[in-house]
Design a protein around this motif. Structure first.
Motif, PDB file in Angstrom:
ATOM      1  N   ALA A  70      -4.660   1.425 -27.106  1.00  0.00           N
ATOM      2  CA  ALA A  70      -4.968   0.714 -28.348  1.00  0.00           C
ATOM      3  C   ALA A  70      -5.946  -0.434 -28.088  1.00  0.00           C
ATOM      4  CB  ALA A  70      -3.679   0.178 -28.979  1.00  0.00           C
ATOM      5  N   VAL A  71      -5.753  -1.135 -26.969  1.00  0.00           N
ATOM      6  CA  VAL A  71      -6.711  -2.190 -26.610  1.00  0.00           C
ATOM      7  C   VAL A  71      -8.087  -1.585 -26.367  1.00  0.00           C
ATOM      8  CG1 VAL A  71      -7.280  -3.989 -24.931  1.00  0.00           C
ATOM      9  CG2 VAL A  71      -4.911  -3.678 -25.660  1.00  0.00           C
ATOM     10  N   LEU A  72      -8.122  -0.462 -25.636  1.00  0.00           N
ATOM     11  CA  LEU A  72      -9.399   0.237 -25.441  1.00  0.00           C
ATOM     12  C   LEU A  72     -10.013   0.634 -26.782  1.00  0.00           C
ATOM     13  CD1 LEU A  72      -8.625   2.658 -22.452  1.00  0.00           C
ATOM     14  CD2 LEU A  72     -10.085   0.631 -22.401  1.00  0.00           C
ATOM     15  N   GLY A  73      -9.170   1.055 -27.710  1.00  0.00           N
ATOM     16  CA  GLY A  73      -9.653   1.453 -29.020  1.00  0.00           C
ATOM     17  C   GLY A  73     -10.278   0.296 -29.785  1.00  0.00           C
ATOM     18  N   TRP A  74      -9.601  -0.860 -29.768  1.00  0.00           N
ATOM     19  CA  TRP A  74     -10.156  -2.030 -30.454  1.00  0.00           C
ATOM     20  C   TRP A  74     -11.482  -2.445 -29.825  1.00  0.00           C
ATOM     21  CZ3 TRP A  74      -9.012  -3.210 -35.078  1.00  0.00           C
ATOM     22  CH2 TRP A  74      -7.698  -3.125 -35.570  1.00  0.00           C
TER      23      TRP A  74
ATOM     24  N   MET B 223       0.282   3.821 -10.893  1.00  0.00           N
ATOM     25  CA  MET B 223      -0.458   4.970 -10.374  1.00  0.00           C
ATOM     26  C   MET B 223      -1.653   5.302 -11.274  1.00  0.00           C
ATOM     27  SD  MET B 223      -0.930   8.496 -10.869  1.00  0.00           S
ATOM     28  CE  MET B 223       0.493   9.039 -11.801  1.00  0.00           C
ATOM     29  N   LEU B 224      -1.412   5.306 -12.594  1.00  0.00           N
ATOM     30  CA  LEU B 224      -2.495   5.611 -13.527  1.00  0.00           C
ATOM     31  C   LEU B 224      -3.590   4.553 -13.459  1.00  0.00           C
ATOM     32  CD1 LEU B 224      -0.456   6.752 -16.666  1.00  0.00           C
ATOM     33  CD2 LEU B 224      -1.669   8.193 -15.027  1.00  0.00           C
ATOM     34  N   GLN B 225      -3.186   3.280 -13.369  1.00  0.00           N
ATOM     35  CA  GLN B 225      -4.188   2.219 -13.306  1.00  0.00           C
ATOM     36  C   GLN B 225      -4.976   2.279 -12.002  1.00  0.00           C
ATOM     37  OE1 GLN B 225      -4.400   0.160 -16.128  1.00  0.00           O
ATOM     38  NE2 GLN B 225      -6.379  -0.206 -15.213  1.00  0.00           N
TER      39      GLN B 225
ATOM     40  N   PHE C 211     -14.395 -10.616 -20.924  1.00  0.00           N
ATOM     41  CA  PHE C 211     -15.665  -9.899 -21.043  1.00  0.00           C
ATOM     42  C   PHE C 211     -16.844 -10.829 -20.774  1.00  0.00           C
ATOM     43  CE2 PHE C 211     -19.226  -8.196 -23.541  1.00  0.00           C
ATOM     44  CZ  PHE C 211     -19.338  -6.956 -22.946  1.00  0.00           C
ATOM     45  N   ALA C 212     -16.783 -12.045 -21.310  1.00  0.00           N
ATOM     46  CA  ALA C 212     -17.864 -13.000 -21.091  1.00  0.00           C
ATOM     47  C   ALA C 212     -18.001 -13.332 -19.606  1.00  0.00           C
ATOM     48  CB  ALA C 212     -17.610 -14.271 -21.897  1.00  0.00           C
ATOM     49  N   THR C 213     -16.870 -13.506 -18.936  1.00  0.00           N
ATOM     50  CA  THR C 213     -16.907 -13.819 -17.501  1.00  0.00           C
ATOM     51  C   THR C 213     -17.486 -12.659 -16.707  1.00  0.00           C
ATOM     52  OG1 THR C 213     -14.941 -15.187 -17.787  1.00  0.00           O
ATOM     53  CG2 THR C 213     -15.507 -14.558 -15.541  1.00  0.00           C
ATOM     54  N   THR C 214     -17.066 -11.446 -17.062  1.00  0.00           N
ATOM     55  CA  THR C 214     -17.570 -10.258 -16.369  1.00  0.00           C
ATOM     56  C   THR C 214     -19.080 -10.156 -16.490  1.00  0.00           C
ATOM     57  OG1 THR C 214     -15.498  -9.088 -16.743  1.00  0.00           O
ATOM     58  CG2 THR C 214     -17.443  -7.754 -16.251  1.00  0.00           C
TER      59      THR C 214
ATOM     60  N   ALA D 233     -14.266  -7.778 -11.003  1.00  0.00           N
ATOM     61  CA  ALA D 233     -13.266  -6.724 -10.855  1.00  0.00           C
ATOM     62  C   ALA D 233     -11.893  -7.167 -11.327  1.00  0.00           C
ATOM     63  CB  ALA D 233     -13.187  -6.275  -9.396  1.00  0.00           C
ATOM     64  N   TRP D 234     -11.713  -8.481 -11.529  1.00  0.00           N
ATOM     65  CA  TRP D 234     -10.423  -8.996 -11.993  1.00  0.00           C
ATOM     66  C   TRP D 234     -10.459  -9.410 -13.461  1.00  0.00           C
ATOM     67  CZ3 TRP D 234      -6.573  -7.874  -8.974  1.00  0.00           C
ATOM     68  CH2 TRP D 234      -6.764  -7.796  -7.602  1.00  0.00           C
ATOM     69  N   THR D 235     -11.640  -9.505 -14.050  1.00  0.00           N
ATOM     70  CA  THR D 235     -11.733  -9.978 -15.425  1.00  0.00           C
ATOM     71  C   THR D 235     -12.065  -8.879 -16.430  1.00  0.00           C
ATOM     72  OG1 THR D 235     -14.049 -10.608 -15.035  1.00  0.00           O
ATOM     73  CG2 THR D 235     -12.377 -12.324 -14.770  1.00  0.00           C
ATOM     74  N   ASP D 236     -12.349  -7.653 -15.947  1.00  0.00           N
ATOM     75  CA  ASP D 236     -12.468  -6.560 -16.907  1.00  0.00           C
ATOM     76  C   ASP D 236     -11.064  -6.098 -17.279  1.00  0.00           C
ATOM     77  OD1 ASP D 236     -11.640  -5.219 -14.663  1.00  0.00           O
ATOM     78  OD2 ASP D 236     -13.237  -3.725 -14.691  1.00  0.00           O
ATOM     79  N   LEU D 237     -10.959  -5.167 -18.213  1.00  0.00           N
ATOM     80  CA  LEU D 237      -9.648  -4.767 -18.724  1.00  0.00           C
ATOM     81  C   LEU D 237      -8.788  -4.148 -17.643  1.00  0.00           C
ATOM     82  CD1 LEU D 237      -7.877  -4.664 -21.195  1.00  0.00           C
ATOM     83  CD2 LEU D 237      -8.873  -2.453 -21.778  1.00  0.00           C
ATOM     84  N   SER D 238      -9.392  -3.335 -16.781  1.00  0.00           N
ATOM     85  CA  SER D 238      -8.632  -2.729 -15.684  1.00  0.00           C
ATOM     86  C   SER D 238      -8.122  -3.784 -14.713  1.00  0.00           C
ATOM     87  CB  SER D 238      -9.508  -1.724 -14.929  1.00  0.00           C
ATOM     88  OG  SER D 238      -9.361  -0.436 -15.443  1.00  0.00           O
TER      89      SER D 238
END
Length: 335
Positions: free
Chosen positions: A91-95, A283-285, A226-229, A245-250
């Motif tokens: 859902a976050v990815l969707g938004w 595992m998925l992440q 997102f701004a930091t990335t 690598a720590w500030t994106d959604l993953s």
């Protein structure tokens, strides 16, 4: 005992022993009554429909709800948590996908007109992508509001879209089978968990606050992460690019999973459902980082950003393995 009865009892072995002890004779009698007189010489077998029915029942029993044996209740709760956490992430990815589409169409923001999508094909594809994003958002909201039937329908639509995207990745975008299998695994698992875990006997909780939580997390990520990335990831090759690598959604998800997973390990996976669910999610992440790792490119692997992503990938898989072992040992014994 006839040959057909032997074969049907063999099929029933898919069910837990505790369930067979209570219901096996009743199920065998009902099955034999429905088949009538069948001789061994006919070499009769249970139909594929009957086998599928027993298999579905076996899954439903193991994803137990109220009244189920403690072991199967924990396993069922774990499946439902995987569905809730995974669909929440989608859902976050969707938004974020919807926001990206609005930017690319020039509806919001101040995107340079040169980069605004104006060709009909691009706009059509953007609308399809936005519709898929809305389905993901609606599926989680429906589940959070206790509307399981609507969530199932939306999940089937989402799985259909994922299947189409998997095929397009193979035949149109020349992606490898490995990449597409990983994509299918990550994207489809929460939906499959919903279909398995939220059966008719499953407990359903309603939380309007949970339904809007992905929107709040999206706003926070867009405003900060997102701004930091964007500022650090491509800042003239600066050594601080690893922060991206720590500030994106993953990356933010990896931090949350890591904190929750370590807490669960300290408590020795009590309750086990949370440990099992976090093991699957970790595992998925971790797998989500795998397609982003061009391991054949030495220059990438030696850069701060690449090294950090590889470390995340390894740490999440180790955490998933540890959680799985501890959680399985913590499950109540079968009765």
């Amino acid at each position: 005992m006839t040959l057909l009865e032997q074969r049907y009892r063999f099929v029933l072995r898919m069910l837990p022993a505790s369930y067979r002890a209570k219901r096996e004779e009743e199920m065998v009698d009902a099955f034999l009554d429905s088949t009538g007189q069948v001789r061994d010489e006919d070499n009769a077998r249970p139909t594929w429909r009957e086998v599928a029915s027993v298999a579905a029942l076996a899954i439903r029993v193991r994803a137990g709800g109220p009244g189920a044996a403690p072991r199967y209740r924990e396993m069922g709760d774990a499946v439902r948590l995987v569905a809730l956490l995974g669909l929440g992430y989608h859902a976050v990815l969707g938004w974020e996908g919807l926001i990206s589409t609005l930017f690319s169409f020039g509806i919001v923001g101040d995107l340079d007109p040169e980069y605004v999508i104006t060709d009909p094909a691009g706009q059509a594809w953007g609308l399809v992508s936005a519709a898929a994003d809305l389905v993901g958002v609606a599926a989680f909201a429906s589940l959070a509001l206790g509307r399981v039937r609507a969530a199932r329908i939306l999940t089937w639509l989402s799985l259909l879209y994922i299947a189409v995207m998997t095929g397009m990745g193979l035949f149109m975008w020349e992606r490898t089978i490995t990449e597409q299998v990983l994509y299918l695994l990550v994207m489809a698992t929460p939906g499959v968990a919903l279909l398995i875990g939220y059966h008719n006997d499953a407990p359903v909780r309603r939380s309007p606050l949970l339904a809007v939580l992905p929107l709040g997390l999206t706003a926070l990520h867009v405003a900060v992460g997102f701004a930091t990335t964007q500022r650090l990831a491509f800042y003239n090759g600066d050594d601080l690019t690893w922060i991206a690598a720590w500030t994106d959604l993953s990356g933010l998800s990896a931090i949350a999973i890591g904190v929750a997973g370590v807490h669960c390990l300290v408590r020795r996976a009590s309750p086990p459902a949370w440990g099992l669910a976090l093991a699957v999610v970790a595992m998925l992440q971790g797998v989500m980082r795998a397609p982003s790792l061009p391991l054949d490119a030495e220059s990438f692997a030696t850069q701060p950003l690449g090294t950090t992503m590889i470390a995340q990938f390894a740490a999440l898989l180790v955490l998933a393995a540890a959680l799985a072992v501890v959680s399985v040992r913590s499950l109540p014994r079968p009765t």
